[in-house]
Write a protein that holds these residues in place. Structure first.
Motif, PDB file in Angstrom:
ATOM      1  N   THR A 151     -61.329  59.250 -52.824  1.00  0.00           N
ATOM      2  CA  THR A 151     -61.670  59.946 -51.593  1.00  0.00           C
ATOM      3  C   THR A 151     -61.216  59.097 -50.405  1.00  0.00           C
ATOM      4  O   THR A 151     -60.384  58.206 -50.551  1.00  0.00           O
ATOM      5  N   SER A 152     -61.731  59.359 -49.229  1.00  0.00           N
ATOM      6  CA  SER A 152     -61.315  58.626 -48.037  1.00  0.00           C
ATOM      7  C   SER A 152     -62.362  58.775 -46.946  1.00  0.00           C
ATOM      8  O   SER A 152     -63.075  59.785 -46.879  1.00  0.00           O
ATOM      9  N   SER A 153     -62.431  57.778 -46.086  1.00  0.00           N
ATOM     10  CA  SER A 153     -63.292  57.897 -44.908  1.00  0.00           C
ATOM     11  C   SER A 153     -62.858  59.075 -44.045  1.00  0.00           C
ATOM     12  O   SER A 153     -63.672  59.657 -43.320  1.00  0.00           O
ATOM     13  N   SER A 154     -61.586  59.453 -44.127  1.00  0.00           N
ATOM     14  CA  SER A 154     -61.106  60.618 -43.374  1.00  0.00           C
ATOM     15  C   SER A 154     -61.803  61.894 -43.837  1.00  0.00           C
ATOM     16  O   SER A 154     -62.024  62.812 -43.046  1.00  0.00           O
ATOM     17  N   GLY A 155     -62.114  61.973 -45.116  1.00  0.00           N
ATOM     18  CA  GLY A 155     -62.826  63.128 -45.633  1.00  0.00           C
ATOM     19  C   GLY A 155     -64.304  63.072 -45.330  1.00  0.00           C
ATOM     20  O   GLY A 155     -64.910  64.065 -44.920  1.00  0.00           O
ATOM     21  N   MET A 156     -64.894  61.901 -45.511  1.00  0.00           N
ATOM     22  CA  MET A 156     -66.341  61.771 -45.338  1.00  0.00           C
ATOM     23  C   MET A 156     -66.762  61.781 -43.873  1.00  0.00           C
ATOM     24  O   MET A 156     -67.842  62.250 -43.529  1.00  0.00           O
ATOM     25  N   TYR A 157     -65.895  61.266 -42.992  1.00  0.00           N
ATOM     26  CA  TYR A 157     -66.276  61.116 -41.586  1.00  0.00           C
ATOM     27  C   TYR A 157     -65.323  61.793 -40.604  1.00  0.00           C
ATOM     28  O   TYR A 157     -65.651  61.940 -39.429  1.00  0.00           O
ATOM     29  N   GLY A 158     -64.119  62.168 -41.075  1.00  0.00           N
ATOM     30  CA  GLY A 158     -63.146  62.813 -40.203  1.00  0.00           C
ATOM     31  C   GLY A 158     -62.151  61.828 -39.628  1.00  0.00           C
ATOM     32  O   GLY A 158     -62.454  60.651 -39.439  1.00  0.00           O
TER      33      GLY A 158
END
Length: 306
Positions: A151-158
């Motif tokens: 996953t990625s922080s981009s997915g979890m937080y935008g």
């Protein structure tokens, strides 16, 4: 305690460069036989070459390990099936799957074409689905398996300009959550890695060479390895980068109950502070737990009126 993968077979997708290469090398150093899957395309998914995967195989063989190069496009289920068949013919089992392959096509949502959106979902989300589906029955029959999503922080937080990437990466957390429930009795643990590293994915974003050096792929791989062995956790979202390690959890607030006469948008808005209050928030491990909470609140209300 030393983590090792003797007599185990691992598949790492996107293993020709960057994080995937690092993951594959470390698994091999610790005894795993490794399938080096890489389409060999550019960062946006175009093109293709088998050379990167072959180079990783040569490196592994150079220190006495066993590896197999494979150029399957993970977004193509038929190619993935052929990869799994080739692996089983060679080694007869699959113990570890690391879903690492990915591409980037960054643009603001206003400027992003639907083709660019679906292309990123096809590789990150459906690529992980295709590979996981292809090994699932094998792992069930073995009564053992370790699967890691990326996953990625981009997915979890935008992250600005990454609507496609963020959507795909958050979807993988949802995929993990259900597979954990379905794989548990078969000895299949499913976890998710949220990496940040100085790879070609970030070369246009971070220009400071010192920062890129600190964000080593090896530091991320140290976390990845802990999600792959026999003592791996289950349902963990492990964040790793620049030597930092943390976990992400999805919490739900305790919330409130409104009686039937107050179940209006206006009352929801008036009570929003109580709804948002963090006191008593919990981590749920199945969707029905939320339903049970709400139903129990409603039942308690009606009992109090009886």
């Amino acid at each position: 305690m030393t983590i090792n993968f003797e007599n185990q077979v691992a598949i790492v997708t996107g293993a020709g460069n960057g994080l995937g290469r690092s993951h594959a090398l470390e698994l091999a150093k610790r005894g795993a036989k490794v399938v080096i899957n890489d389409l060999g395309g550019a960062r946006d998914g175009t093109g293709g070459s088998s050379q990167a995967a072959k180079d990783v195989v040569a490196t592994i063989e150079g220190f006495g390990g066993e590896a197999l190069a494979n150029g399957a496009n993970v977004s193509d289920a038929e190619q993935v099936a052929q990869m799994i068949e080739e692996t089983m013919t060679r080694w007869g089992r699959i113990d570890v799957l690391v879903n690492n392959a990915g591409i980037l096509r960054d643009k603001t949502f206003a400027k992003m074409s639907l083709d660019d959106f679906t292309a990123v979902l096809d590789v990150h989300l459906m690529g992980s689905v295709n590979c996981t589906k292809a090994v699932w029955d094998i792992m069930r029959e073995q009564n053992y398996g370790r699967i890691v999503m990326t996953t990625s922080s981009s997915g979890m937080y935008g992250n600005f300009g990454q609507a496609n990437y963020g959507a795909a990466k958050m979807a993988l957390v949802g995929l993990m959550n259900t597979l954990v429930l379905e794989g548990k009795k078969y000895g299949i643990n499913v976890n998710t890695l949220a990496p940040t590293a100085g790879t070609r994915m970030l070369e246009d974003i971070i220009e400071d060479e010192q920062v890129m050096d600190i964000m080593s792929v090896e530091s991320v791989t140290a976390g990845l390895i802990t999600l792959c062995d026999k003592d791996a956790p289950n349902r963990s979202i492990l964040c790793a980068g620049a030597g930092g390690y943390a976990t992400t959890h999805i919490y739900e607030t305790e919330g409130i109950y409104l009686p039937p006469e107050d179940q209006t948008p206006e009352q929801v808005r008036l009570n929003i502070d109580a709804i948002n209050a963090a006191d008593g928030e919990r981590i749920y491990t199945a969707g029905f737990e939320q339903t049970n909470k709400f139903v129990e609140k409603a039942i308690a209300h009606f009992k109090s009126k009886a």
